[in-house]
Motif scaffolding. Structure first.
Motif, mmCIF file in Angstrom:
data_model
loop_
_atom_site.group_PDB
_atom_site.id
_atom_site.type_symbol
_atom_site.label_atom_id
_atom_site.label_comp_id
_atom_site.label_asym_id
_atom_site.label_seq_id
_atom_site.Cartn_x
_atom_site.Cartn_y
_atom_site.Cartn_z
ATOM 1 N N VAL A 154 45.164 59.703 50.313
ATOM 2 C CA VAL A 154 44.534 58.426 49.996
ATOM 3 C C VAL A 154 44.842 58.067 48.547
ATOM 4 O O VAL A 154 44.548 58.846 47.631
ATOM 5 N N LEU A 155 45.436 56.904 48.340
ATOM 6 C CA LEU A 155 45.763 56.424 47.000
ATOM 7 C C LEU A 155 44.745 55.376 46.572
ATOM 8 O O LEU A 155 44.572 54.353 47.249
ATOM 9 N N GLU A 156 44.044 55.619 45.487
ATOM 10 C CA GLU A 156 43.022 54.701 44.991
ATOM 11 C C GLU A 156 43.375 54.271 43.565
ATOM 12 O O GLU A 156 43.605 55.107 42.692
ATOM 13 N N ARG A 157 43.401 52.981 43.332
ATOM 14 C CA ARG A 157 43.816 52.450 42.035
ATOM 15 C C ARG A 157 42.791 52.717 40.938
ATOM 16 O O ARG A 157 43.147 52.817 39.761
ATOM 17 N N LEU B 239 38.612 55.656 53.482
ATOM 18 C CA LEU B 239 38.034 56.985 53.634
ATOM 19 C C LEU B 239 37.701 57.284 55.093
ATOM 20 O O LEU B 239 37.917 58.401 55.575
ATOM 21 N N ALA B 240 37.171 56.284 55.806
ATOM 22 C CA ALA B 240 36.860 56.496 57.217
ATOM 23 C C ALA B 240 38.124 56.780 58.022
ATOM 24 O O ALA B 240 38.132 57.640 58.914
ATOM 25 N N THR B 241 39.205 56.069 57.702
ATOM 26 C CA THR B 241 40.475 56.316 58.388
ATOM 27 C C THR B 241 40.985 57.721 58.099
ATOM 28 O O THR B 241 41.470 58.420 59.000
ATOM 29 N N ALA B 242 40.872 58.158 56.856
ATOM 30 C CA ALA B 242 41.302 59.514 56.508
ATOM 31 C C ALA B 242 40.499 60.560 57.274
ATOM 32 O O ALA B 242 41.049 61.557 57.750
ATOM 33 N N VAL B 243 39.191 60.330 57.412
ATOM 34 C CA VAL B 243 38.346 61.269 58.168
ATOM 35 C C VAL B 243 38.735 61.272 59.642
ATOM 36 O O VAL B 243 38.855 62.327 60.265
ATOM 37 N N ALA C 231 33.915 60.928 51.816
ATOM 38 C CA ALA C 231 34.830 61.696 50.967
ATOM 39 C C ALA C 231 34.573 63.193 51.083
ATOM 40 O O ALA C 231 35.516 64.003 51.010
ATOM 41 N N ASP C 232 33.319 63.569 51.266
ATOM 42 C CA ASP C 232 32.975 64.990 51.385
ATOM 43 C C ASP C 232 33.565 65.631 52.632
ATOM 44 O O ASP C 232 33.654 66.860 52.715
ATOM 45 N N GLU C 233 33.953 64.810 53.609
ATOM 46 C CA GLU C 233 34.544 65.340 54.840
ATOM 47 C C GLU C 233 36.022 65.692 54.673
ATOM 48 O O GLU C 233 36.602 66.341 55.541
ATOM 49 N N LEU C 234 36.617 65.259 53.577
ATOM 50 C CA LEU C 234 38.057 65.429 53.393
ATOM 51 C C LEU C 234 38.378 66.704 52.617
ATOM 52 O O LEU C 234 37.590 67.145 51.774
ATOM 53 N N PRO C 235 39.550 67.286 52.865
ATOM 54 C CA PRO C 235 39.977 68.464 52.107
ATOM 55 C C PRO C 235 40.152 68.110 50.630
ATOM 56 O O PRO C 235 40.342 66.941 50.280
ATOM 57 N N PRO C 236 40.118 69.121 49.751
ATOM 58 C CA PRO C 236 40.340 68.862 48.323
ATOM 59 C C PRO C 236 41.703 68.190 48.089
ATOM 60 O O PRO C 236 42.659 68.422 48.819
#
Length: 417
Positions: free
Chosen positions: A29-32, A14-18, A110-115
């Motif tokens: 982001v793919l989460e199992r 998540l930090a990398t995505a932000v 997660a709240d920092e990421l687009p829908p």
């Protein structure tokens, strides 16, 4: 075609995505799992983590929720002697150490990421790369047969990383120790200083402690070189609690046992402490083509210095910085530049990650494993003096800043090839 695929929605993922979003790169982001997971209940964030969180734009949100802790008390279970240690603010930034709920940290990121940035119930089964129109792309296949093409893949899929295995990194090894972690709840208040002190207890082969998260919740841990019978992955939480109280920590002070007694059983976890050999970090493949790893997928380490989550946040900012610098330099992020940025990121992180793994392992060995006079002496000297200095020195690390949005050229939704 996705710009970047990140495997795993833990702290690193998540930090990398932000971080990538901050520099104009959208990631999937793919989460199992079916939802965000927070194994471990809570974690300490030292000054180096707050530098990273500031770069990600979320430090104020978290700092407002948790008080810093300023000191700690270390009690020898056998001799009953107690020493006090102090955790001073960072000399560079003034940041202070705080312990936060893992789930809250994940939700804030997660709240920092687009829908729709996170796709749950998505377990990858394979990765391959191929050249398409003269550029290298990655192809990720999911268990359900879904095929996703991407310009880059970042493996943030934990200790047993599929991406790390694809890179050829040797698997982590067992440290010989394991740990129980959990939250304790006191509905009427626990009465301890909120956030100002961490209590720790050491004995031959064992180390434990607790700290307040707020007025009603305490985070506690118990580490052992030889876990009691019944302790195994997936063990019933009631069994874990009973084993700690009645066998593993039966000689520990009543105040600690009372904390364990008040555990929220849904938060209790037991896990073997794994780490990757530092020479595998220094000489192994941390990147290949447009694929790399971050967080525990790169550098699993024992928790003795509290740097696992902190270093994952560092990874995110460093990777985002290298990709952002490439955009600033060339006006856009071209596919051929992604591999160079990833290689630069891996090169920067090698020594830092290997150092943290080594320091954490040695710290745990001295604190917990020694039984003869020499090792007990080393533990007392190291834990009371050198450890505090080591933690302070390691926490002074600055992962850098992400290029500001205003300094980056406007980009189309796709990466140029």
């Amino acid at each position: 075609m996705e710009e970047v695929v990140i495997v795993g929605a833990g702290i690193a993922g998540l930090a990398t995505a932000v971080a990538l979003q901050k520099v104009g790169v959208r990631a999937l982001v793919l989460e199992r799992s079916k939802e965000l997971r927070a194994t471990g209940a809570a974690l300490g964030l030292f000054a180096n983590a707050w530098v990273a969180l500031d770069a990600l734009g979320v430090s104020d949100k978290l700092a407002a929720l948790y008080a810093p802790f300023e000191r700690g008390y270390i009690t020898d279970v056998k001799t009953k002697s107690t020493r006090e240690v102090h955790y001073s603010p960072s000399n560079r930034t003034g940041a202070q150490t705080r312990v936060v709920h893992r789930k809250v940290l994940l939700e804030v990121l997660a709240d920092e990421l687009p829908p729709n940035s996170i796709r749950f119930s998505s377990k990858i089964s394979s990765i391959e790369t191929q050249v398409e129109d003269g550029s290298s792309i990655s192809i990720v296949t999911l268990d359900d047969g879904t095929i996703i093409k991407s310009k880059a893949v970042i493996g943030c899929d934990g200790v047993h990383s599929i991406v790390a295995r694809w890179l050829g990194l040797r698997p982590p090894v067992y440290s010989g120790r394991s740990a129980v972690r959990g939250l304790s709840v006191f509905p009427k208040g626990h009465g301890f200083d909120h956030g100002h002190a961490i209590q720790q207890f050491v004995d031959v082969g064992t180390r434990a402690g607790f700290i307040a998260l707020n007025d009603k919740e305490l985070y506690w841990f118990f580490g052992a070189a030889c876990p009691p019978k019944g302790m195994e992955k997936g063990a019933d939480p009631e069994v874990i609690q009973k084993e700690v109280m009645e066998i593993a920590a039966k000689d520990f002070p009543p105040v600690y046992l009372d904390v364990v007694r008040h555990s929220d059983l849904s938060t209790l976890t037991w896990a073997p402490l794994m780490f990757r050999y530092p020479w595998d970090i220094l000489f192994g493949n941390l990147a290949k083509s447009n694929v790399t790893v971050a967080g525990d997928a790169m550098h699993p380490m024992t928790p003795d210095l509290g740097q696992g989550g902190c270093s994952a946040l560092e990874d995110a900012v460093v990777l985002g910085r290298h990709l952002g610098d490439s955009i600033s330099k060339h006006g856009k992020l071209e596919t051929r530049d992604i591999g160079f940025a990833i290689e630069s990121y891996a090169k920067e992180r090698r020594l830092r990650a290997a150092t943290l793994i080594t320091a954490s392992y040695l710290s745990g060995w001295v604190q917990q494993d020694g039984s003869n006079r020499l090792t007990r002496f080393l533990r007392d000297v190291f834990y009371g003096n050198l450890l505090t200095r080591a933690v302070r020195s390691i926490a002074q690390y600055d992962c850098g800043r992400l290029p500001s949005a205003s300094s980056l050229p406007s980009r189309e939704s796709e990466i140029s090839t």
